[in-house]
Design a protein around this motif. Structure first.
Motif, mmCIF file in Angstrom:
data_model
loop_
_atom_site.group_PDB
_atom_site.id
_atom_site.type_symbol
_atom_site.label_atom_id
_atom_site.label_comp_id
_atom_site.label_asym_id
_atom_site.label_seq_id
_atom_site.Cartn_x
_atom_site.Cartn_y
_atom_site.Cartn_z
ATOM 1 N N VAL A 1 -2.922 4.610 2.022
ATOM 2 C CA VAL A 1 -4.218 4.103 1.373
ATOM 3 C C VAL A 1 -5.225 4.357 2.747
ATOM 4 O O VAL A 1 -4.957 3.887 3.805
ATOM 5 C CB VAL A 1 -3.949 2.740 1.148
ATOM 6 C CG1 VAL A 1 -5.445 1.919 0.854
ATOM 7 C CG2 VAL A 1 -3.429 2.691 -0.126
ATOM 8 N N ASP B 1 1.073 -1.247 0.077
ATOM 9 C CA ASP B 1 -0.128 0.157 -0.186
ATOM 10 C C ASP B 1 0.901 1.380 0.196
ATOM 11 O O ASP B 1 0.694 2.113 -0.598
ATOM 12 C CB ASP B 1 -0.995 0.050 1.180
ATOM 13 C CG ASP B 1 -2.124 -0.859 1.109
ATOM 14 O OD1 ASP B 1 -2.421 -1.326 -0.079
ATOM 15 O OD2 ASP B 1 -2.881 -1.335 1.978
ATOM 16 N N LYS C 1 -10.750 0.718 -1.399
ATOM 17 C CA LYS C 1 -9.408 1.591 -0.920
ATOM 18 C C LYS C 1 -9.330 2.779 -1.783
ATOM 19 O O LYS C 1 -9.472 2.633 -3.193
ATOM 20 C CB LYS C 1 -8.240 0.604 -0.956
ATOM 21 C CG LYS C 1 -8.267 -0.590 -0.019
ATOM 22 C CD LYS C 1 -6.853 -1.308 -0.311
ATOM 23 C CE LYS C 1 -6.723 -2.578 0.780
ATOM 24 N NZ LYS C 1 -5.183 -3.022 0.814
#
Length: 643
Positions: free
Chosen positions: A464, A370, A472
């Motif tokens: 994120v 992420d 997301k």
């Protein structure tokens, strides 16, 4: 490997300078006419060498300069326009050689002339034959002090010795410069050159076995030089490498180490054009970065309230890159592994602001998937052309233009009452010591610190945010120092890139609250004047402290008066964030809500309504009058007909 002509250059401009009587004009005249003239003018007009004069097929303009002290300003202007500079001294006048290091070379630095310099000893025929000192001995100390000197040469216009070579070396220094490729002091390839050659090697290693086979070497030769290698030539190339560097060749072919060694060898032997031809065939410019024509900047043309994001195709590729380099599959891309990913780029783009320290780090100091994708999202948001460039560097396999999408205008999002963006940028305003930096640090999972360090430059944090349903979104927080707000708001479209603004204040400090509301009014007024309406939230930071006495009344009054949500209390110290990051994303996803109105804005809106209403009454009255006139004309016509 054969050489190839330089591309893209229309002309090389060479300026010749030096002390009076060192042979500047004779040098130029003899080069242009191939004859020696004993009574050459003191100052020649511009001279030209045609494009077929040298193998690179690029014409040369040679500029003579005056030696008169009163003309030094004009000489300086010519030097600033030069692609290369030829500095002359007279071989029979040692003081003119000293003048190079005491005046001319320092003068070039003073003028910030950063082009190759060729030092030329003229009048070689007049040098004292008893002098046994070599050119290398004479020039070595000067070249050590002035690294901009590309080469040195001696010549004689009278005897026509090495005259063409002077301008050949000058042109070559422009078209195939040594500086970007090779470090003369350490006798090694420069890091950026190594990175570029590594990328080229990987692109040519089609079977990805870590070596260039005979077939791959031949394909490389044809691509770069338009001519195949004979089997005996391939054997010869590999033998040269293996004799000097055993690990340069293995059972599969020429290794990366051998490939780099080969180019270092070309450069040491003065065959820089070979390496430059290879680099240019793969899209590099003289700075060993992708040339501008490789990056279609028009792809990113957009309105101020549009942004650029990576497509799902690009994100899928980057996930694959992450998994490839996360060798131990622990969802922790270590710094050395990040460096490895960008080892084929001109440099690691995340080593400097605003990307450095803009993503969350794991306990081991690495990047999760992420965080890795957040960094790419941030770079694409702020500098899509650079993101495009780096995708090419790391061997994005498809058409890079399909790796990006330009988002819908936010004004249209407001009409649709929904944003379809995947990346949101939130500007974080607030007075000093309100808790802005603590908010960003918390967003990146960093521990709370009691120490206060004021932020003086804009700072970014990207991460994120997971929404209900597993969706997301990437959120980018941009901290605006209090001292930078006035400059920010001095530009009309400065808030067009802002999906949402938050205003942070210290809930225990009444003066902090007042300053935050002043900033809110300033931003809201700017939005009303420019038409870039931005949703706003107020954050009451330091909720672990006692609030000031009138906090509830004041915050209720301001939020109601301006038509936005009441302040959201958070405590970075207690890690109590009240779902603030989800709430920021939610507000950004609904850009028609949470838009503040100032008193001035309300007055302007009311004034506009009155004008619109007046115009409506005028329009209705005019319509009635027109209908009445028409009816009267019909009545009059009928009456006239009946009579």
């Amino acid at each position: 490997m054969a050489q190839s002509s330089n591309r893209g250059r229309k002309e090389v401009r060479i300026v010749v300078a030096g002390d009076r009587g060192t042979g500047k004009s004779s040098l130029i005249f003899t080069a242009a006419s191939d004859t020696f003239e004993p009574n050459v003018p003191r100052l020649l007009p511009p001279s030209w060498l045609p494009e077929d004069f040298y193998p690179d097929c690029v014409p040369i303009t040679i500029i003579d300069t005056s030696s008169n002290p009163e003309d030094i300003g004009k000489v300086g202007e010519e030097l600033k326009r030069a692609d290369a500079v030829v500095l002359t001294y007279a071989c029979d006048q040692p003081k003119t050689l000293n003048s190079l290091s005491t005046f001319w070379l320092p003068e070039l630095r003073k003028l910030e002339v950063k082009v190759p310099v060729i030092v030329v000893g003229c009048k070689l025929d007049l040098r004292d034959e008893q002098q046994q000192v070599s050119l290398e001995q004479v020039m070595s100390p000067i070249m050590q002090q002035f690294r901009e000197i590309e080469t040195c040469i001696e010549c004689s216009a009278y005897r026509r010795i090495q005259i063409p070579e002077v301008f050949y070396y000058a042109q070559k220094a422009v078209l195939h410069p040594t500086g970007p490729l090779f470090d003369q002091e350490s006798q090694t390839l420069k890091p950026r050159c190594v990175r570029a050659l590594k990328r080229i090697f990987i692109l040519c290693d089609k079977d990805m076995d870590g070596a260039l086979s005979d077939a791959e070497l031949n394909d490389f030769q044809v691509k770069c030089f338009n001519a195949p290698l004979q089997p005996s030539e391939i054997v010869g190339v590999k033998r040269v490498v293996q004799d000097k560097l055993v690990e340069g060749v293995n059972e599969h072919g020429l290794t990366l180490t051998g490939f780099l060694f080969l180019h270092a060898l070309f450069i040491e032997k003065g065959r820089l054009e070979t390496t430059w031809t290879v680099l240019r065939k793969f899209g590099y410019n003289n700075d060993i970065k992708l040339s501008d024509d490789m990056i279609p900047r028009s792809l990113f043309d957009r309105a101020p309230d549009q942004s650029v994001e990576l497509t799902n195709e690009a994100i899928k590729f980057l996930r694959g890159v992450y998994e490839l380099f996360d060798s131990d599959l622990d969802n922790n891309l270590r710094p050395i592994e990040v460096e490895d990913i960008f080892s084929t780029a001109s440099e690691n783009p995340w080593n400097d602001a605003p990307y450095k320290d803009a993503a969350e780090r794991t306990a081991l100091g690495g990047l999760s998937i992420d965080a890795f994708l957040s960094q790419w999202a941030l770079m694409t948001l702020l500098d899509p052309a650079r993101s495009f460039e780096n995708l090419i560097y790391i061997a994005y396999p498809g058409d890079p233009s399909f790796a990006f999408r330009v988002t819908r205008k936010r004004r249209l999002d407001q009409k649709k009452q929904q944003s379809e963006r995947n990346v949101f940028q939130c500007f974080v305003f607030g007075p000093a010591n309100a808790g802005k930096s603590a908010l960003l640090n918390s967003f990146l999972g960093r521990p709370y610190s009691n120490s206060y360090s004021p932020t003086t430059e804009d700072r970014y944090a990207a991460n994120v945010v997971e929404l209900p349903g597993g969706i997301k979104k990437t959120l980018v927080l941009r901290e605006i120092p209090e001292g930078g707000v006035a400059k920010l708001l001095s530009y009309r479209d400065t808030l067009a890139a802002c999906d949402l603004a938050v205003f942070v204040y210290d809930s225990s400090d009444e003066s902090s609250w007042k300053r935050a509301t002043e900033l809110l009014v300033d931003v809201a007024d700017h939005c009303e004047c420019t038409g870039h309406k931005v949703p706003c939230l107020i954050i009451a930071a330091k909720d672990d402290l006692d609030t000031f006495p009138t906090a509830i009344q004041d915050s209720t009054r301001v939020s109601q008066d301006m038509g936005i949500e009441a302040p959201i209390p958070i405590s970075s110290k207690l890690s109590d964030f009240n779902n603030i990051f989800r709430r920021i994303v939610d507000a950004a996803e609904h850009p028609h809500l949470s838009i503040p109105e100032t008193e001035a804005g309300k007055s302007r809106k009311q004034h506009q309504r009155l004008i619109n209403r007046s115009l409506m009454f005028v329009s209705v009255g005019a319509a009635v009058a027109i209908v009445g006139v028409a009816a009267y004309r019909i009545y009059a016509a009928r009456k006239s007909a009946s009579s």
